[in-house]
Structure formats: structure tokens, C-alpha cells
Design a protein around this motif. Structure first.
Motif, PDB file in Angstrom:
ATOM      1  N   UNK A 119       0.826  -1.204   0.000  1.00 43.63           N
ATOM      2  CA  UNK A 119       0.000   0.000   0.000  1.00 43.63           C
ATOM      3  C   UNK A 119       0.864   1.260   0.000  1.00 43.63           C
ATOM      4  N   UNK A 120       1.901   1.264   0.822  1.00 31.53           N
ATOM      5  CA  UNK A 120       2.782   2.431   0.891  1.00 31.53           C
ATOM      6  C   UNK A 120       3.489   2.682  -0.437  1.00 31.53           C
ATOM      7  N   UNK A 155       3.150   6.297  -2.955  1.00 28.73           N
ATOM      8  CA  UNK A 155       4.263   6.668  -3.841  1.00 28.73           C
ATOM      9  C   UNK A 155       5.599   6.780  -3.090  1.00 28.73           C
ATOM     10  N   UNK A 156       5.813   5.882  -2.144  1.00 29.76           N
ATOM     11  CA  UNK A 156       7.045   5.927  -1.375  1.00 29.76           C
ATOM     12  C   UNK A 156       8.092   4.985  -1.964  1.00 29.76           C
ATOM     13  N   UNK A 157       9.331   5.114  -1.510  1.00 25.86           N
ATOM     14  CA  UNK A 157      10.442   4.313  -2.011  1.00 25.86           C
ATOM     15  C   UNK A 157      10.652   3.078  -1.126  1.00 25.86           C
ATOM     16  N   UNK A 158      11.156   1.974  -1.708  1.00 21.03           N
ATOM     17  CA  UNK A 158      11.390   0.760  -0.915  1.00 21.03           C
ATOM     18  C   UNK A 158      12.284   1.002   0.295  1.00 21.03           C
ATOM     19  N   UNK A 159      13.324   1.823   0.154  1.00 18.07           N
ATOM     20  CA  UNK A 159      14.256   2.055   1.259  1.00 18.07           C
ATOM     21  C   UNK A 159      13.582   2.789   2.411  1.00 18.07           C
ATOM     22  N   UNK A 160      12.512   3.524   2.130  1.00 18.00           N
ATOM     23  CA  UNK A 160      11.743   4.177   3.189  1.00 18.00           C
ATOM     24  C   UNK A 160      10.752   3.213   3.817  1.00 18.00           C
ATOM     25  N   UNK A 161      10.144   2.394   2.977  1.00 15.73           N
ATOM     26  CA  UNK A 161       9.038   1.542   3.427  1.00 15.73           C
ATOM     27  C   UNK A 161       9.503   0.423   4.352  1.00 15.73           C
ATOM     28  N   UNK A 162      10.612  -0.254   4.022  1.00 12.01           N
ATOM     29  CA  UNK A 162      10.995  -1.409   4.830  1.00 12.01           C
ATOM     30  C   UNK A 162      11.335  -0.995   6.259  1.00 12.01           C
ATOM     31  N   UNK A 163      11.830   0.233   6.429  1.00 10.69           N
ATOM     32  CA  UNK A 163      12.188   0.708   7.756  1.00 10.69           C
ATOM     33  C   UNK A 163      10.971   0.850   8.663  1.00 10.69           C
ATOM     34  N   UNK A 173      12.822  -7.330   0.258  1.00 11.17           N
ATOM     35  CA  UNK A 173      12.649  -7.563  -1.181  1.00 11.17           C
ATOM     36  C   UNK A 173      12.342  -9.030  -1.467  1.00 11.17           C
ATOM     37  N   UNK A 174      13.051  -9.933  -0.767  1.00 12.93           N
ATOM     38  CA  UNK A 174      12.835 -11.369  -0.968  1.00 12.93           C
ATOM     39  C   UNK A 174      11.410 -11.764  -0.569  1.00 12.93           C
ATOM     40  N   UNK A 175      10.975 -11.326   0.621  1.00 12.01           N
ATOM     41  CA  UNK A 175       9.639 -11.678   1.105  1.00 12.01           C
ATOM     42  C   UNK A 175       8.552 -11.052   0.228  1.00 12.01           C
ATOM     43  N   UNK A 176       8.789  -9.833  -0.232  1.00  8.74           N
ATOM     44  CA  UNK A 176       7.818  -9.126  -1.068  1.00  8.74           C
ATOM     45  C   UNK A 176       7.627  -9.858  -2.399  1.00  8.74           C
ATOM     46  N   UNK A 177       8.729 -10.262  -3.012  1.00  5.04           N
ATOM     47  CA  UNK A 177       8.625 -10.959  -4.299  1.00  5.04           C
ATOM     48  C   UNK A 177       7.961 -12.319  -4.136  1.00  5.04           C
ATOM     49  N   UNK A 178       8.285 -13.006  -3.039  1.00  2.05           N
ATOM     50  CA  UNK A 178       7.689 -14.320  -2.792  1.00  2.05           C
ATOM     51  C   UNK A 178       6.180 -14.199  -2.638  1.00  2.05           C
ATOM     52  N   UNK A 179       5.705 -13.114  -2.057  1.00  2.00           N
ATOM     53  CA  UNK A 179       4.278 -12.948  -1.790  1.00  2.00           C
ATOM     54  C   UNK A 179       3.529 -12.363  -2.988  1.00  2.00           C
ATOM     55  N   UNK A 180       4.137 -11.365  -3.667  1.00  2.97           N
ATOM     56  CA  UNK A 180       3.433 -10.641  -4.720  1.00  2.97           C
ATOM     57  C   UNK A 180       3.913 -10.975  -6.137  1.00  2.97           C
ATOM     58  N   UNK A 181       5.030 -11.712  -6.250  1.00  9.11           N
ATOM     59  CA  UNK A 181       5.512 -12.101  -7.573  1.00  9.11           C
ATOM     60  C   UNK A 181       6.414 -11.088  -8.250  1.00  9.11           C
ATOM     61  N   UNK A 182       6.696  -9.990  -7.582  1.00  4.81           N
ATOM     62  CA  UNK A 182       7.639  -8.997  -8.109  1.00  4.81           C
ATOM     63  C   UNK A 182       8.266  -8.257  -6.935  1.00  4.81           C
ATOM     64  N   UNK A 183       9.450  -7.705  -7.176  1.00  3.82           N
ATOM     65  CA  UNK A 183      10.164  -7.022  -6.109  1.00  3.82           C
ATOM     66  C   UNK A 183       9.563  -5.630  -5.869  1.00  3.82           C
ATOM     67  N   UNK A 184       9.854  -5.022  -4.732  1.00  8.32           N
ATOM     68  CA  UNK A 184       9.397  -3.646  -4.502  1.00  8.32           C
ATOM     69  C   UNK A 184       9.882  -2.688  -5.588  1.00  8.32           C
ATOM     70  N   UNK A 185      11.112  -2.875  -6.036  1.00 13.57           N
ATOM     71  CA  UNK A 185      11.660  -2.002  -7.089  1.00 13.57           C
ATOM     72  C   UNK A 185      10.895  -2.177  -8.390  1.00 13.57           C
ATOM     73  N   UNK A 186      10.531  -3.413  -8.707  1.00 16.46           N
ATOM     74  CA  UNK A 186       9.751  -3.662  -9.927  1.00 16.46           C
ATOM     75  C   UNK A 186       8.360  -3.041  -9.827  1.00 16.46           C
ATOM     76  N   UNK A 187       7.755  -3.082  -8.636  1.00 18.00           N
ATOM     77  CA  UNK A 187       6.456  -2.459  -8.443  1.00 18.00           C
ATOM     78  C   UNK A 187       6.548  -0.945  -8.633  1.00 18.00           C
ATOM     79  N   UNK A 188       7.590  -0.353  -8.089  1.00 18.97           N
ATOM     80  CA  UNK A 188       7.796   1.091  -8.249  1.00 18.97           C
ATOM     81  C   UNK A 188       8.028   1.422  -9.721  1.00 18.97           C
ATOM     82  N   UNK A 189       8.762   0.551 -10.441  1.00 17.69           N
ATOM     83  CA  UNK A 189       9.009   0.759 -11.859  1.00 17.69           C
ATOM     84  C   UNK A 189       7.711   0.761 -12.666  1.00 17.69           C
ATOM     85  N   UNK A 190       6.816  -0.151 -12.346  1.00 19.16           N
ATOM     86  CA  UNK A 190       5.521  -0.191 -13.020  1.00 19.16           C
ATOM     87  C   UNK A 190       4.736   1.081 -12.735  1.00 19.16           C
TER      88      UNK A 190
END
Length: 274
Positions: A228-229, A234-242, A253-270
Motif C-alpha cells: 500500500x505504501x 508513492x514511497x520508495x522501498x528504502x523508506x518503506x521497509x524501515x 525484497x525477498x519476502x515481497x517478491x515471494x508474496x506478490x511475484x515482483x520485487x518492490x523495485x519492480x512495483x515502483x518501476x511499473x
């Protein structure tokens, strides 16, 4: 990473940190009176967040969950004096007084900015940290803590509702507490204590309420909040994980990709492409 703690007594310490940032998730056993000498700190709680800078003085209540992120700033280390106001010391202070704390009074962070009386009290401790071979007398430490409590009471008479309240956590609604505090990366023992339960009872009650294990539920809730964040705020992964209960960026990043099928960086890229 250069993180240093120096105690002059078990209740009074000087902390110094000069790396990029230092994050910890805590629930304090004592009230904590903190004076910032330099640097910046962000404190995130379930309902609010605070940013404190050099010169600020604040009091964190005991038994409150918080994520604390410390930053060096302006070329100076993150440096602070911390005084523990333990239940034992507070009982001694309040013993001759007729303080009657109000039931249900809010437990919040108190911000005193750069109050001159408090700053003078805490600044007077600095020379003692440079005494390499001398033992800081316990009677002086007790006097300094009593002085700080007296100043706090003068600044805000309502602070007795916090400092003179010696009750321990009682059994509370488990679902409400967990929905409010899941983002704090605490051991289950801390969650169980703060909800007024033994660890065994906490796990049993949790299974009844959520129909899953605490760890699976916590991971899913933290990942959903992170998604959601990233996507809505529109936040950055380095802000969100903290701020969502993950220990480091790679694990997030590992847990996020395992759950959603893409990394936080890939989600931000989309999100950027859209």
C-alpha cells in the motif's frame, strides 16, 4: 557502523552514532528522558510519528511500541543523553507525595523542545562521561534523576498521570492491539506481555482470533502495508521497509517478491511507467 554507548550509571547513558542511520524497534521497560545534542531522530508509533532534532528533549513512556530511526546530520554524529526513569526510582520519588494518577490517562510522547531547566539538568551530566577512572556516585545519580522528575512536574503537572502510574499491562483485546501494532518487529514474548498474557496463552488466543500463526499473520500484514505504501503513497522501498517491520532491505525484497511475484523495485518501476 560506529555506535557507542557509555553508561555512568545503569540509568544514565550517552549514545553516539556516526553512520548513515540506525534503526531499532523497541518497547522500553522504563520511561526514557532524552536530550538530543546533535543529529535527528524519527519515532514511529501506531497512531503518530515524531521527528526530533538537536536541542529537543522528549520523554518516551514505558511499555509503548515504537520504531526509532537515528540519523547523523550536518556532518555531526547522532548524539544524545538518555536518562531511565525506572519504576523503582519513581516509587522512591513519589513515596512521600500524594499523587493520584487518573485512570485511562493517555500515554504519549512528551516533547519539551529545548526547555532551559531540563537542558541544564541533562547537560550537567556531560562532564561525568569523561571521567575515565572515577565511579559516578549513586547518590549524585539519584539526585539528578530526582531533579529531572521535579522539573518535569513543574513543566507539566499532568505528567503525574504517567510517572506515578506503576500498573503493569493487563489482559486487553488481542485483535485490536495486533491490528494497531503489527508493523513493529517485536519478539512474540513482548506482544504477549503487552496484551497481558503468557506466551502460551497469547499463541492460543491468537490462533482462535486469526485462525493462523502469529508469524504468518504478521508477515502478511506487513507485506500488505508495504504494498500500500509503495503503490498508493508513492514511497520508495528504502523508506518503506524501515517502517513496516522488516530487518533489512534484502529480506524485505525477498519476502515481497515471494508474496506478490515482483520485487518492490519492480512495483515502483511499473508505477513510474503508468
Amino acid at each position: 557502523m560506529e555506535f557507542q554507548l557509555k553508561y555512568i550509571t545503569p540509568d544514565i547513558k550517552l549514545s553516539s552514532y556516526d553512520d548513515r542511520l540506525f534503526k531499532t524497534e523497541v518497547v522500553f521497560d522504563h520511561h526514557m528522558l532524552v536530550w538530543f545534542i546533535s543529529g535527528e531522530t524519527k519515532i514511529i508509533q501506531a497512531d503518530e510519528s515524531h521527528v526530533f532534532k538537536a536541542g529537543d528533549i522528549f520523554l518516551i513512556p514505558r511499555n509503548q511500541l515504537a520504531t526509532i530511526i537515528n540519523y547523523p546530520k550536518d556532518g555531526l554524529p547522532h548524539k544524545s543523553v538518555v536518562m531511565h526513569l525506572s519504576v523503582e526510582k519513581l516509587r522512591t520519588f513519589y513515596a512521600p507525595l500524594n499523587a493520584q494518577p487518573k485512570e485511562g490517562a493517555p500515554t504519549k510522547i512528551f516533547h519539551f523542545k529545548n526547555h532551559p531547566l531540563l537542558e541544564s539538568c541533562l547537560a550537567s551530566l556531560i562532564p561525568y562521561f569523561d571521567m575515565e577512572d572515577e565511579i559516578f556516585p549513586e547518590e549524585i545519580a539519584s539526585l539528578k534523576i530526582a531533579e529531572a522528575i521535579s522539573i518535569l512536574r513543574r513543566i507539566d503537572p499532568n505528567i503525574d498521570n504517567l510517572l506515578a502510574n506503576f500498573e503493569e499491562p493487563y489482559k486487553i483485546n488481542l485483535a485490536d492491539f495486533m491490528e494497531k501494532n503489527f508493523m513493529f518487529n517485536m519478539p512474540l514474548e513482548k506482544f504477549s506481555y503487552l496484551t497481558g498474557r503468557s506466551l502460551t496463552t497469547f499463541k492460543r488466543d491468537f490462533s482462535k482470533v486469526f485462525n493462523t500463526t502469529p508469524q504468518r499473520w504478521l508477515t502478511q500484514k506487513r507485506l500488505e502495508l508495504a504494498h500500500y505504501q509503495l503503490s498508493n503513497k508513492k514511497r520508495k522501498p528504502v523508506e518503506v521497509y524501515l517502517e513496516t517491520g522488516f530487518e533489512n532491505l534484502s529480506h524485505f525484497s525477498y519476502a515481497f517478491k515471494k508474496h506478490f511475484g515482483l520485487t518492490p523495485t519492480e512495483l515502483v518501476g511499473r508505477r513510474t511507467v503508468q
